[in-house]
Write a protein that holds these residues in place. Structure first.
Motif, PDB file in Angstrom:
ATOM      1  N   MET A 399     -47.858  10.522  50.033  1.00 31.59           N
ATOM      2  CA  MET A 399     -48.688  11.352  51.114  1.00 31.59           C
ATOM      3  C   MET A 399     -47.786  12.247  51.831  1.00 31.59           C
ATOM      4  O   MET A 399     -48.199  13.259  52.187  1.00 31.59           O
ATOM      5  CB  MET A 399     -49.276  10.215  52.210  1.00 31.59           C
ATOM      6  CG  MET A 399     -50.350   9.418  51.466  1.00 31.59           C
ATOM      7  SD  MET A 399     -51.648  10.111  50.247  1.00 31.59           S
ATOM      8  CE  MET A 399     -51.956   9.394  49.149  1.00 31.59           C
ATOM      9  N   PHE A 402     -47.260  15.359  49.666  1.00 31.00           N
ATOM     10  CA  PHE A 402     -48.446  15.968  49.566  1.00 31.00           C
ATOM     11  C   PHE A 402     -48.785  16.769  51.169  1.00 31.00           C
ATOM     12  O   PHE A 402     -48.896  18.219  51.120  1.00 31.00           O
ATOM     13  CB  PHE A 402     -49.990  15.298  49.668  1.00 31.00           C
ATOM     14  CG  PHE A 402     -50.399  15.007  48.280  1.00 31.00           C
ATOM     15  CD1 PHE A 402     -50.075  13.926  47.565  1.00 31.00           C
ATOM     16  CD2 PHE A 402     -51.429  15.843  47.697  1.00 31.00           C
ATOM     17  CE1 PHE A 402     -50.123  13.868  46.178  1.00 31.00           C
ATOM     18  CE2 PHE A 402     -51.857  15.650  46.381  1.00 31.00           C
ATOM     19  CZ  PHE A 402     -51.319  14.782  45.597  1.00 31.00           C
ATOM     20  N   TYR A 406     -48.352  20.980  51.473  1.00 34.95           N
ATOM     21  CA  TYR A 406     -49.622  21.532  51.795  1.00 34.95           C
ATOM     22  C   TYR A 406     -49.534  22.289  53.190  1.00 34.95           C
ATOM     23  O   TYR A 406     -49.861  23.235  53.622  1.00 34.95           O
ATOM     24  CB  TYR A 406     -50.789  20.498  52.332  1.00 34.95           C
ATOM     25  CG  TYR A 406     -52.070  20.838  52.810  1.00 34.95           C
ATOM     26  CD1 TYR A 406     -52.945  21.489  51.857  1.00 34.95           C
ATOM     27  CD2 TYR A 406     -52.583  20.682  54.032  1.00 34.95           C
ATOM     28  CE1 TYR A 406     -54.181  21.757  52.391  1.00 34.95           C
ATOM     29  CE2 TYR A 406     -53.658  21.041  54.517  1.00 34.95           C
ATOM     30  CZ  TYR A 406     -54.594  21.769  53.423  1.00 34.95           C
ATOM     31  OH  TYR A 406     -55.772  22.113  53.981  1.00 34.95           O
ATOM     32  N   TYR A 412     -54.847  24.299  47.949  1.00 35.95           N
ATOM     33  CA  TYR A 412     -55.000  23.292  47.264  1.00 35.95           C
ATOM     34  C   TYR A 412     -54.221  23.455  45.943  1.00 35.95           C
ATOM     35  O   TYR A 412     -53.895  22.545  44.969  1.00 35.95           O
ATOM     36  CB  TYR A 412     -56.412  22.645  46.965  1.00 35.95           C
ATOM     37  CG  TYR A 412     -57.141  23.611  46.052  1.00 35.95           C
ATOM     38  CD1 TYR A 412     -57.495  24.900  46.516  1.00 35.95           C
ATOM     39  CD2 TYR A 412     -57.290  23.438  44.772  1.00 35.95           C
ATOM     40  CE1 TYR A 412     -58.353  25.764  45.729  1.00 35.95           C
ATOM     41  CE2 TYR A 412     -57.990  24.143  43.729  1.00 35.95           C
ATOM     42  CZ  TYR A 412     -58.408  25.288  44.227  1.00 35.95           C
ATOM     43  OH  TYR A 412     -59.236  26.277  43.422  1.00 35.95           O
ATOM     44  N   LEU A 415     -50.894  22.218  45.483  1.00 35.59           N
ATOM     45  CA  LEU A 415     -50.625  20.605  45.463  1.00 35.59           C
ATOM     46  C   LEU A 415     -51.253  20.119  44.133  1.00 35.59           C
ATOM     47  O   LEU A 415     -50.540  19.423  43.294  1.00 35.59           O
ATOM     48  CB  LEU A 415     -51.794  19.896  46.224  1.00 35.59           C
ATOM     49  CG  LEU A 415     -51.565  20.154  47.780  1.00 35.59           C
ATOM     50  CD1 LEU A 415     -53.029  19.514  48.560  1.00 35.59           C
ATOM     51  CD2 LEU A 415     -50.579  19.526  48.285  1.00 35.59           C
ATOM     52  N   LEU A 416     -52.030  21.030  43.334  1.00 33.71           N
ATOM     53  CA  LEU A 416     -52.564  20.654  42.038  1.00 33.71           C
ATOM     54  C   LEU A 416     -51.340  20.660  41.299  1.00 33.71           C
ATOM     55  O   LEU A 416     -50.870  20.131  40.082  1.00 33.71           O
ATOM     56  CB  LEU A 416     -53.593  21.491  41.425  1.00 33.71           C
ATOM     57  CG  LEU A 416     -55.167  21.260  42.048  1.00 33.71           C
ATOM     58  CD1 LEU A 416     -56.079  22.181  41.410  1.00 33.71           C
ATOM     59  CD2 LEU A 416     -55.368  19.803  41.717  1.00 33.71           C
ATOM     60  N   VAL A 419     -48.992  17.821  41.344  1.00 34.47           N
ATOM     61  CA  VAL A 419     -49.290  16.899  40.615  1.00 34.47           C
ATOM     62  C   VAL A 419     -49.048  17.211  39.127  1.00 34.47           C
ATOM     63  O   VAL A 419     -48.437  16.365  38.372  1.00 34.47           O
ATOM     64  CB  VAL A 419     -50.835  16.632  40.655  1.00 34.47           C
ATOM     65  CG1 VAL A 419     -51.107  15.326  39.779  1.00 34.47           C
ATOM     66  CG2 VAL A 419     -51.235  16.299  42.347  1.00 34.47           C
TER      67      VAL A 419
ATOM     68  N   MET B  80     -54.461  11.807  42.499  1.00 34.56           N
ATOM     69  CA  MET B  80     -53.953  12.692  43.210  1.00 34.56           C
ATOM     70  C   MET B  80     -54.634  14.241  43.140  1.00 34.56           C
ATOM     71  O   MET B  80     -54.717  14.831  44.201  1.00 34.56           O
ATOM     72  CB  MET B  80     -52.574  13.009  42.849  1.00 34.56           C
ATOM     73  CG  MET B  80     -51.665  11.786  43.181  1.00 34.56           C
ATOM     74  SD  MET B  80     -50.039  11.806  42.547  1.00 34.56           S
ATOM     75  CE  MET B  80     -49.333  10.345  42.636  1.00 34.56           C
ATOM     76  N   VAL B  81     -55.309  14.515  41.899  1.00 33.76           N
ATOM     77  CA  VAL B  81     -56.103  15.533  42.007  1.00 33.76           C
ATOM     78  C   VAL B  81     -57.148  15.783  42.886  1.00 33.76           C
ATOM     79  O   VAL B  81     -57.762  16.678  43.430  1.00 33.76           O
ATOM     80  CB  VAL B  81     -56.401  15.751  40.305  1.00 33.76           C
ATOM     81  CG1 VAL B  81     -57.487  17.010  40.238  1.00 33.76           C
ATOM     82  CG2 VAL B  81     -55.474  16.087  39.512  1.00 33.76           C
ATOM     83  N   TYR B  83     -57.591  14.020  45.244  1.00 38.12           N
ATOM     84  CA  TYR B  83     -56.897  14.093  46.930  1.00 38.12           C
ATOM     85  C   TYR B  83     -56.646  15.451  47.361  1.00 38.12           C
ATOM     86  O   TYR B  83     -56.864  16.079  48.320  1.00 38.12           O
ATOM     87  CB  TYR B  83     -55.589  13.192  46.966  1.00 38.12           C
ATOM     88  CG  TYR B  83     -55.111  13.051  48.232  1.00 38.12           C
ATOM     89  CD1 TYR B  83     -55.606  12.824  49.556  1.00 38.12           C
ATOM     90  CD2 TYR B  83     -53.723  13.699  48.432  1.00 38.12           C
ATOM     91  CE1 TYR B  83     -55.139  12.790  50.734  1.00 38.12           C
ATOM     92  CE2 TYR B  83     -53.120  13.700  49.776  1.00 38.12           C
ATOM     93  CZ  TYR B  83     -54.039  13.236  50.745  1.00 38.12           C
ATOM     94  OH  TYR B  83     -53.135  13.066  51.910  1.00 38.12           O
ATOM     95  N   ALA B  84     -56.117  16.270  46.346  1.00 36.59           N
ATOM     96  CA  ALA B  84     -55.624  17.590  46.568  1.00 36.59           C
ATOM     97  C   ALA B  84     -56.897  18.565  46.762  1.00 36.59           C
ATOM     98  O   ALA B  84     -56.857  19.426  47.699  1.00 36.59           O
ATOM     99  CB  ALA B  84     -55.008  18.161  45.485  1.00 36.59           C
ATOM    100  N   HIS B  85     -58.096  18.282  45.955  1.00 35.73           N
ATOM    101  CA  HIS B  85     -59.363  19.082  46.488  1.00 35.73           C
ATOM    102  C   HIS B  85     -59.897  18.453  47.632  1.00 35.73           C
ATOM    103  O   HIS B  85     -60.490  19.332  48.338  1.00 35.73           O
ATOM    104  CB  HIS B  85     -60.247  18.672  45.202  1.00 35.73           C
ATOM    105  CG  HIS B  85     -59.858  19.615  43.941  1.00 35.73           C
ATOM    106  ND1 HIS B  85     -60.033  21.015  43.704  1.00 35.73           N
ATOM    107  CD2 HIS B  85     -59.253  19.498  43.063  1.00 35.73           C
ATOM    108  CE1 HIS B  85     -59.626  21.374  42.816  1.00 35.73           C
ATOM    109  NE2 HIS B  85     -59.209  20.428  42.069  1.00 35.73           N
ATOM    110  N   LEU B  87     -58.623  17.337  50.482  1.00 36.37           N
ATOM    111  CA  LEU B  87     -57.720  17.235  51.768  1.00 36.37           C
ATOM    112  C   LEU B  87     -58.242  18.252  52.708  1.00 36.37           C
ATOM    113  O   LEU B  87     -58.348  18.079  53.899  1.00 36.37           O
ATOM    114  CB  LEU B  87     -56.202  17.396  51.282  1.00 36.37           C
ATOM    115  CG  LEU B  87     -55.379  17.211  52.552  1.00 36.37           C
ATOM    116  CD1 LEU B  87     -55.358  15.947  53.206  1.00 36.37           C
ATOM    117  CD2 LEU B  87     -54.001  17.631  52.118  1.00 36.37           C
ATOM    118  N   ALA B  99     -56.858   7.322  49.181  1.00 36.35           N
ATOM    119  CA  ALA B  99     -55.988   7.596  48.036  1.00 36.35           C
ATOM    120  C   ALA B  99     -54.740   6.587  48.101  1.00 36.35           C
ATOM    121  O   ALA B  99     -54.335   6.091  46.924  1.00 36.35           O
ATOM    122  CB  ALA B  99     -55.466   9.246  47.977  1.00 36.35           C
TER     123      ALA B  99
END
Lengths: 501, 145
Positions: A399, A402, A406, A412, A415-416, A419, B80-81, B83-85, B87, B99
């Motif tokens: 977290m 992220f 962010y 986003y 972030l993708l 990952v 995680m994907v 979560y990324a979308h 947030l 998550a």
């Protein structure tokens, strides 16, 4: 005296209340991060960089904070190595060889104190070495033109890659992946987008922080999930902590020699702390001979790698600050920090921003004393950190990663991408493809290409220009040797595996 | 063995695609002897050679985890994907708690503990990020406040 006045300038910055506070906070945070199993200097520093920005610190303060975290994590790494037999990251691996056996025999406290003192000796001497050597190297670096820089980058890739994997093809591939990613986005020379494959998000290129946090921190989370954290529960109790004066005095020479070996290994571009602790341990083992009990819990076997890896950590700052070429995974992360702070490392840094360089050096000297205090009398506080269950720690790390990324762009897509890098890092590490050269490639890619292009402009497209100066030719020879030699040395220098618990 | 062969092939294909992509870079009126295509093509070619070496001389394969463990890693990627979308539209607190709880469950499956850990992490991190670091995070979905 030049050096003294520079140091005075440094201390005038480092002793200001804010800087001092940041150094202490960084040391504390770093030791905590280092002692957490599975988190080491590189991923620890990586996840904190984005958050440092949100504090709105100026360049010197941010640098002091993060290098204090870096040094702290190097100190802290030994705690999980000794008590849990889990190295926080690769440089701490050698400490498990004698540290864990010592702990199993009920001497955990002694091992922690000896290694704490050894860390101090290594880091302190290395900081002195950095102070003496860096300005000299910075002067040499003025002689470097584009051809020399191109060869130097090549040397960094070949030595770092050559040691990081058992297969040269995989090490070279890792560098190429990094360099390839660095090319994505607008080409600065022509202003044209490259290799975006029609994706608008990629026009700005790939932020190296996204790649670093993905490859280092997120990939680590995947490894933990794969193993269900089952490697982390075997621990040794810490009884009372006393100072084993005799053992410390007996390993005095070991610490000094190991610091020297470690520092030298750290200064080599691309080699770094893992090599420092490995060489220090192996040379002390051969000096002590077979009967010394190395590998079964010898105090010297704890002192050597810790002095070595902390000295290497300081040594690795030399090429990073003077040439802009990091000597290890963590200094690569610190280079990323400098670049985001808009500080260009290199010889001009010493002339133009002395307050940054000397403030940093003075802070490191202070940080070492703070760390000695935290890691010997207060070591119990950090041992408690080990009892944080992985089921809380790893989601927390995720977290924080992220939110950190962010907070940089609020997108986003980043972030993708992070990952994605995490998954890539997981697969690559499974296949023994090292991830540090990827980071190095992303960081240095544009510089390397620009060096090549400038060299070709200067020489009107004559490729022999790249080897024409003695310095450049020498660097090429070392680069080739650094890449080829491990193929032959690998059998002789096979790394000892951490003992099974 | 097999892992390296497959990976080597993937690398070769990816490298060729990369080279093709680099070759399509638009050139501009400003140009230098090297240009903007050469270096990427060089990097792609070296990568292709590395892929070929891996294909021809593969190492012993790694210890791949059992299918179940691999599946849980894949599930973690999916979480995680998502979560990324989630947030941005859903705010910080709810997606983070969910998550974190799922990831926590994947490491040590103890549902009550995991749910608590997720909620506690979410709340604690929100306080640190919002008030300690001053990040502009929305706590709850838009329209709830």
């Amino acid at each position: 005296m030049d050096l003294l006045s520079n140091l005075a300038l440094g201390f005038s910055i480092a002793l200001s209340p804010t800087t001092l506070m940041l150094a202490v906070a960084g040391c504390f945070l770093g030791t905590v991060i280092g002692s957490l199993p599975g988190l080491g200097p590189s991923n620890g520093v990586a996840i904190l960089i984005p958050l440092t920005f949100s504090l709105g610190l100026d360049a010197t303060s941010a640098l002091v904070l993060m290098t204090a975290v870096y040094y702290g994590a190097m100190y802290g790494g030994r705690i999980s190595s000794i008590l849990l037999n889990i190295p926080g990251d690769e440089p701490a691996l050698m400490t498990t060889l004698d540290g864990y056996p010592m702990a199993k025999r009920g001497r955990a406290g002694d091992a922690l104190v000896i290694s704490g003192v050894a860390s101090f000796v290594g880091a302190f001497l290395a900081t002195i070495g950095l102070m003496l050597l860096a300005p000299v190297l910075a002067r040499v670096a003025y002689l470097f033109g584009p051809a020399e820089y191109f060869a130097l980058y090549l040397l960094a890739f070949s030595t770092l890659g050559g040691l990081a994997s058992n297969n040269q093809a995989k090490a070279a591939l890792a560098s190429c992946i990094g360099l390839g990613i660095a090319m994505v986005g607008i080409d600065n020379a022509t202003g044209m987008p490259r290799l975006t494959f029609g994706n608008l998000h990629l026009v700005d290129g790939v932020d190296f922080l996204v790649a670093i946090v993905g490859l280092f921190a997120v990939a680590e989370v995947f490894f933990f999930i794969e193993s269900h954290g089952r490697n982390s529960s075997i621990g040794v109790k810490l009884e009372k902590v006393t100072v084993p004066v005799r053992d410390i005095l007996a390993s005095g020479w070991t610490m000094l020699r190991s610091s020297l070996v470690g520092f030298a290994a750290g200064v080599l571009p691309g080699a770094g702390a893992s090599l420092g602790s490995f060489l220090a341990y192996m040379s002390e083992k051969s000096i002590a001979g077979e009967k010394s009990g190395f590998g079964t819990g010898a105090p010297k076997g704890v002192a050597a790698p810790e002095a070595g890896n902390n000295a290497a950590a300081g040594g690795a700052l030399v090429p990073m600050l003077t040439l802009g070429v990091p000597g290890s995974g963590t200094t690569a992360v610190l280079l990323a920090l400098l670049m985001t702070l808009n500080i260009t490392p290199g010889p001009t840094l010493f002339a133009d921003r002395p307050e940054v360089v000397w403030g940093l050096i003075a802070s490191l000297l202070i940080a070492n004393f703070v760390l000695l205090a935290m890691n010997v009398p207060m070591v119990r506080v950090f041992v408690r950190v080990l009892s944080v269950p992985p089921a809380v720690l790893l989601p927390g790390v995720t977290m924080v990663s992220f939110v950190g990324i962010y907070s940089l762009s609020g997108s986003y897509f980043d972030l993708l991408l992070m990952v994605g890098f995490g998954a890539l890092g997981y697969v690559l590490r499974k296949l023994d493809v090292p991830t540090v050269p990827i980071i190095l490639g992303i960081l240095l890619g544009t510089h390397m290409e620009n060096a090549l292009r400038r060299a070709m402009v200067l020489s009107d497209g004559d490729p022999t220009y790249l080897f024409s100066s003695p310095i450049a030719a020498g660097l090429w020879i070392f680069a080739v040797a650094g890449f080829v030699a491990p193929m032959f040395l690998r059998r002789a220098l096979r790394k000892p595996r951490a003992a099974d618990a | 063995m097999a892992s390296d062969r497959v990976f080597g092939l993937v690398v070769i294909i990816a490298a060729l695609a990369y080279i093709a992509g680099a070759a399509q870079t638009q050139t501009s009126f400003m140009s230098d002897p090297v240009g903007s295509k050469t270096f990427p093509i060089l990097v792609g070619s070296v990568a292709a050679v590395c892929g070929a070496v891996m294909f021809l001389r593969p190492d012993a394969g790694p210890e791949w985890p059992r299918p179940r463990a691999l599946l849980s890693v894949a599930a973690a990627v999916a979480v995680m994907v998502a979560y990324a979308h989630g947030l941005k539209p859903l705010g910080f607190l709810i997606p983070t708690a969910v998550a974190a709880a799922i990831l926590s469950y994947q490491i040590t499956p103890r549902p009550a503990f995991n749910a608590l850990a997720g909620a506690a992490l979410s709340a604690a991190l929100f306080v640190v990020f919002r008030y300690g670091l001053g990040l502009g995070l929305a706590p709850l979905p838009k329209g709830w406040m």
